[in-house]
Design a protein around this motif. Structure first.
Motif, PDB file in Angstrom:
ATOM      1  N   MET A   1      80.631  63.250   8.155  1.00  0.00           N
ATOM      2  CA  MET A   1      80.593  61.833   7.744  1.00  0.00           C
ATOM      3  C   MET A   1      80.476  60.946   8.981  1.00  0.00           C
ATOM      4  O   MET A   1      79.644  60.050   9.029  1.00  0.00           O
TER       5      MET A   1
ATOM      6  N   ARG B   1      79.301  61.843  11.750  1.00  0.00           N
ATOM      7  CA  ARG B   1      78.015  62.109  12.355  1.00  0.00           C
ATOM      8  C   ARG B   1      76.940  61.224  11.735  1.00  0.00           C
ATOM      9  O   ARG B   1      76.094  60.660  12.420  1.00  0.00           O
ATOM     10  N   THR B   2      77.011  61.097  10.399  1.00  0.00           N
ATOM     11  CA  THR B   2      76.073  60.220   9.698  1.00  0.00           C
ATOM     12  C   THR B   2      76.185  58.801  10.231  1.00  0.00           C
ATOM     13  O   THR B   2      75.191  58.126  10.478  1.00  0.00           O
TER      14      THR B   2
ATOM     15  N   ASN C   1      74.740  58.584  13.725  1.00  0.00           N
ATOM     16  CA  ASN C   1      73.282  58.671  13.637  1.00  0.00           C
ATOM     17  C   ASN C   1      72.657  57.349  13.237  1.00  0.00           C
ATOM     18  O   ASN C   1      71.701  56.883  13.837  1.00  0.00           O
ATOM     19  N   SER C   2      73.209  56.738  12.181  1.00  0.00           N
ATOM     20  CA  SER C   2      72.553  55.529  11.695  1.00  0.00           C
ATOM     21  C   SER C   2      72.828  54.339  12.609  1.00  0.00           C
ATOM     22  O   SER C   2      71.998  53.450  12.722  1.00  0.00           O
TER      23      SER C   2
ATOM     24  N   ARG D   1      67.742  50.133   4.028  1.00  0.00           N
ATOM     25  CA  ARG D   1      68.009  51.544   3.738  1.00  0.00           C
ATOM     26  C   ARG D   1      68.128  51.808   2.254  1.00  0.00           C
ATOM     27  O   ARG D   1      68.725  52.809   1.849  1.00  0.00           O
TER      28      ARG D   1
ATOM     29  N   GLU E   1      66.931  55.194   1.427  1.00  0.00           N
ATOM     30  CA  GLU E   1      67.871  56.224   1.879  1.00  0.00           C
ATOM     31  C   GLU E   1      69.028  56.344   0.886  1.00  0.00           C
ATOM     32  O   GLU E   1      69.472  57.448   0.555  1.00  0.00           O
TER      33      GLU E   1
ATOM     34  N   ILE F   1      78.728  56.390  -0.957  1.00  0.00           N
ATOM     35  CA  ILE F   1      77.887  55.359  -0.335  1.00  0.00           C
ATOM     36  C   ILE F   1      78.772  54.237   0.211  1.00  0.00           C
ATOM     37  O   ILE F   1      78.575  53.755   1.324  1.00  0.00           O
TER      38      ILE F   1
ATOM     39  N   GLN G   1      80.322  55.319   3.350  1.00  0.00           N
ATOM     40  CA  GLN G   1      79.354  55.422   4.440  1.00  0.00           C
ATOM     41  C   GLN G   1      79.170  54.074   5.128  1.00  0.00           C
ATOM     42  O   GLN G   1      79.231  53.974   6.354  1.00  0.00           O
TER      43      GLN G   1
END
Lengths: 398, 228
Positions: free
Chosen positions: A1, A3-4, A7-8, A302, A305, A319, A322
């Motif tokens: 999580m 990492r996501t 990344n974004s 997004r 996505e 979501i 996130q």
């Protein structure tokens, strides 16, 4: 999580950096402002306290002018003799009458505008202000109207940058009249107080000032030292009683204990700290709005996505988390960096102003907690919007 | 074998402002376990709507839909998300990979939402990518892959949670003929392994890879065709 999230966030480095900056500035200013407020307070308080908690000042009040009568100080009864009366109060140890006037002190080609303080030999002990070199004037100097004076440390430095002032003769000039004085001592450095600059003054026997310089036996105020710290209230009552027999209107004079002044300073300091902190908190709020703005743009960008993630089985909660994680990550990152920057700025200001660096722990928690809350509050709306998206529509979004 | 998906008198009505659009008008059919089914029709025939309903991305306006014994009309949004996660594997025309994640991470994503342990997740994603011939592209990003490679990643991702049904929506629409044939062969192989595959397309040559074709028009099923 996580990492996501990273990344974004790293996909839009500049955007993320600017959001972090918004929070950073907010938190840094909260920390710096509170710290500056605390440091300044500590500084003023320690100087006021250096006069001693057992100091009481008696001064005439200002009377409001009415029907052509100009406002004036009630000085008629404030004389050198009243000092002896006040000294009869049992709870009072010492009374120093103070005559304050302005003049110019000259030594060779140097001259300096300064404040002349006519006081008595008890003065150094009453205001907790010892002589550094030489001596203070004695009771005998007082009796003889001796033309001797003691310099404040600042005056000594400016008038005698590379000479020993002790024993030197100087000229005092006031209202066109000149007097020759001998320097017998230099005071220690006391630093600057909110209302008085001890180091920029010169100290003379009060009798000399009254007789030779002003020609007037009225004094500006009295400094009283109370016999012991727990007798302050008693001393004030006794002094007020003595004064009430001579001055009918109690509003014509003021009796203030140093303790009260300390309390006032503390009150003012709290107000100032909150004011500064409040202004800084607005900066933090603006930072939060910045995060929300970026996140709302990000949610629209997004949309697809989000649709893909929902198709793969992400629930609303997934979501929501996130986007919330992104917002909190940004704001807490800004919070931590802002904390470091704020402490740095506070340290810099403190070192320039020569007061101690004080970062209260509540300020740290406040700033970090605030940045976390800002991240949550301003993240919830965009995150909820993202979570609510209809998967079919989101997948169709170009 | 048995019935996997059952649709009975399913309608779907969209409201476009004041106007009602009847995208599906009483559709009934069943999908058998292990079947390779194609749903064919021109654009506007309702095949995309069927695809969304089969993929549990949307609910019908009326009718009955049962997947693996679960009544989809009664399912909440969260339950639908769980069903999509556990039972459906999507392959889209536009690949729909997550652009900022590596091939491996893309394949892992359904398992992340399923809560699979990381070590097992990575092992399985790696295996699936190797099976579709991308063992040397694990850490490439979608932008570094060709169209055919992207669609293979999408297929690997669709298989990640071992779904009951693989749903492919025009999977060759953005590919050249040769690459498209390779992808379709992959689907045929999946079917041979016993998977249920549903292909939605407007292209007869694509549909012929399936063993049964449902022809749709104007929100209804026009005819059913067996292919050998």
């Amino acid at each position: 999580m996580l990492r996501t999230t990273i990344n974004s966030l790293s996909a839009h480095k500049l955007r993320t950096a600017l959001s972090v900056l918004g929070i950073l500035i907010g938190v840094a200013s909260v920390i710096a402002m509170i710290s500056v407020g605390q440091g300044a307070t500590y500084d003023i308080r320690s100087r006021v306290e250096s006069l001693g908690a057992d100091l009481v000042t008696v001064s005439p009040a200002f009377r409001v002018g009415r029907a052509g009568v100009a406002s004036a100080q009630i000085t008629e009864t404030f004389t050198l003799e009243l000092a002896d009366e006040l000294a009869k109060a049992p709870a009072v140890r010492d009374v120093v009458p103070v005559i304050q006037t302005n003049g110019t002190i000259k030594y060779r080609d140097r001259n300096l505008q300064t404040t002349l303080m006519g006081v008595t030999p008890a003065y150094p002990s009453v205001v907790n202000y010892p002589v550094a070199r030489g001596r203070f004037f004695s009771a005998q100097d007082l009796e003889n109207y001796a033309k001797v004076l003691v310099l404040g440390s600042e005056v000594a430095q400016q008038l005698f940058p590379d000479e020993d002032p002790l024993g030197k003769e100087v000229v005092l000039e006031r209202a066109g009249t000149r007097f020759l004085f001998t320097i017998i001592g230099v005071m220690t450095s006391k630093g600057q107080l909110g209302f008085g600059q001890y180091d920029n003054r010169i100290y003379l026997p009060v009798t000399t000032v009254a007789r030779r310089i002003t020609g007037d036996r009225t004094v500006n105020f009295y400094n009283l030292r109370v016999a012991s710290t727990d007798q302050v209230d008693e001393a004030i009552a006794q002094v007020e009683f003595i004064l009430s027999r001579r001055i009918s209107n109690p509003e014509d004079y003021r009796v203030r204990a140093q303790q009260d002044i300390i309390e006032t300073v503390n009150q003012n300091a709290i107000t100032m700290t909150f004011l500064l902190g409040g202004i800084a908190a607005i900066a933090l709020l603006v930072g939060g709005i910045g995060i929300m703005n970026i996140l709302l743009v990000s949610v629209v960008e997004r949309t697809r996505e989000i649709g893909i993630r929902k198709a793969l089985g992400a629930k609303r909660r997934d979501i929501l988390w996130q986007f919330l994680t992104e917002s909190v990550f940004v704001s807490v990152l800004g919070g931590v960096m802002g904390l470091l920057m704020g402490v740095g700025a506070a340290a810099l200001i403190a070192s320039f102003s020569r007061w101690p660096l004080i970062v209260p722990s509540y300020a740290v928690f406040l700033a970090l907690g605030f940045s976390l809350i800002v991240g949550l509050i301003f993240g919830v709306y965009p995150a909820a919007r993202a979570a609510r998206l209809d998967p079919v529509e989101a997948l169709r979004y170009e | 074998m048995g019935e996997l998906f059952h649709l009975e008198d399913v309608t779907k009505v969209y409201k476009m402002g004041e106007v009602e659009v009847r995208a599906l008008d009483g559709v009934s059919f069943a999908i058998q376990r292990g079947e390779f089914l194609a749903i064919m029709g021109p654009s506007g025939s309702g095949k995309s709507t069927v695809m969304h309903l089969l993929g549990c991305l949307d609910r019908p306006t009326s009718g009955r839909m049962v997947l693996d014994g679960l009544d989809l009309l009664k399912a909440s949004d969260n339950q639908l998300a769980e069903i999509r996660n556990a039972k459906i594997g999507f392959v889209f025309q536009q690949f729909n990979l997550l652009p900022r994640e590596s091939a491996l991470r893309n394949v892992e994503t359904p398992a992340i939402y399923a809560g699979m342990k990381r070590s097992e997740r990575v092992r399985r994603a790696r295996e699936l990518l190797e099976r579709v011939g991308l063992g040397d592209r694990l850490f490439h990003f979608p932008s570094q892959l060709s169209g055919g490679e992207r669609q293979r990643v999408a297929i690997a991702r669709a298989l990640m949670n071992d779904p009951a049904i693989v749903l492919a929506d025009e999977p060759t629409g953005n590919l050249d003929t040769k690459t498209g044939e390779e992808i379709l062969t992959l689907f045929r192989n999946l079917h041979k392994e016993g998977r249920t595959v549903v292909l939605v397309t407007h292209d007869r040559r694509v549909a012929e890879y399936a063993s049964r074709i449902l022809h749709m028009q104007d929100g209804r099923i026009l005819k059913e065709e067996r292919v050998n």
